[in-house]
Design a protein around this motif. Sequence first.
Motif, PDB file in Angstrom:
ATOM      1  N   PHE A   7     -17.862  23.245 -10.976  1.00 60.60           N
ATOM      2  CA  PHE A   7     -16.485  23.219 -10.503  1.00 60.60           C
ATOM      3  C   PHE A   7     -16.173  24.479  -9.700  1.00 60.60           C
ATOM      4  O   PHE A   7     -16.451  25.595 -10.152  1.00 60.60           O
ATOM      5  N   LEU A  13      -9.439  23.891  -9.011  1.00 54.25           N
ATOM      6  CA  LEU A  13      -8.789  24.007 -10.312  1.00 54.25           C
ATOM      7  C   LEU A  13      -7.391  24.605 -10.203  1.00 54.25           C
ATOM      8  O   LEU A  13      -6.516  24.280 -11.008  1.00 54.25           O
ATOM      9  N   LEU A  75      -2.530  25.573 -12.565  1.00 54.92           N
ATOM     10  CA  LEU A  75      -3.743  24.772 -12.455  1.00 54.92           C
ATOM     11  C   LEU A  75      -3.384  23.308 -12.251  1.00 54.92           C
ATOM     12  O   LEU A  75      -2.278  22.863 -12.571  1.00 54.92           O
ATOM     13  N   VAL A  79      -7.501  19.719 -16.519  1.00 56.42           N
ATOM     14  CA  VAL A  79      -8.679  20.600 -16.565  1.00 56.42           C
ATOM     15  C   VAL A  79      -9.388  20.489 -17.912  1.00 56.42           C
ATOM     16  O   VAL A  79     -10.607  20.280 -17.978  1.00 56.42           O
ATOM     17  N   ARG A  80      -8.645  20.604 -18.986  1.00 56.39           N
ATOM     18  CA  ARG A  80      -9.272  20.513 -20.313  1.00 56.39           C
ATOM     19  C   ARG A  80      -9.887  19.133 -20.523  1.00 56.39           C
ATOM     20  O   ARG A  80     -11.007  19.005 -21.048  1.00 56.39           O
ATOM     21  N   LEU A 107     -11.350  31.118 -17.674  1.00 52.44           N
ATOM     22  CA  LEU A 107     -11.344  29.656 -17.751  1.00 52.44           C
ATOM     23  C   LEU A 107     -12.356  29.151 -18.775  1.00 52.44           C
ATOM     24  O   LEU A 107     -12.102  28.158 -19.461  1.00 52.44           O
ATOM     25  N   TYR A 111     -10.656  26.957 -21.581  1.00 54.82           N
ATOM     26  CA  TYR A 111     -10.819  25.517 -21.367  1.00 54.82           C
ATOM     27  C   TYR A 111     -12.201  24.982 -21.738  1.00 54.82           C
ATOM     28  O   TYR A 111     -12.449  23.788 -21.603  1.00 54.82           O
TER      29      TYR A 111
END
Length: 208
Positions: A7, A13, A75, A79-80, A107, A111
């Motif tokens: 990523f 993000l 963000l 994401v999570r 991050l 996450y």
Amino acid sequence: MKRIVFFDIDGTLTRGVTSGAYLAGLLGHGRAMEEAEAAYARGEIDNDEVCRIDAAGYAGRSRDELFCLLEDMPLVEGVRRAVEAVHAAGAEAHIASLAWGVVGEFLCAQYGFDGYVGSELEVADGVCTGGVARALESEGKCVYARELCAARGIDPSACIAVGDSRSDIPLFELVGTSVAFNASEEAERAATHVYRGDDIAEAIAAVL
């Protein structure tokens, strides 16, 4: 099949701002960073010069201070959930970005990303000196990916990369599947998949 999903951070993000511009705004050198990023986007300077301009504003700051500032960084959605989906598929989620490594480290901690590569601020006695330890360029993402794949016994063609700009294109070309997420036209042309939307978990679900 073992694989890794890579990523990007800025524009992928993050939402509406790069991590560099966000932090620079809080640290008091936002205008200088905005001008540097615009010049980079036009191809007038490289990331080494952007890092040099930006790093000066970090002098005297500690990792913990920067982590606190990053807590409210905007963000994109999901994401999570994206990281959880990657793990559920038996893959690893790594960050490959030109952004400062401290952002990647943050991050990972918040996450669940499995690792990161990025540019690095120079640090002495636990605080930033205002200098640059390493300015990563686009090929640096590929070096990280190749070394990680070699260590895991994974063919890079089995991997996935998610990004939004020209700095992601070399990695797009290395892996087998690439997702241009709310990306520039140049990045979209280089990607195997294009996604426009607010939720990165949806983009990941389409290629896992």
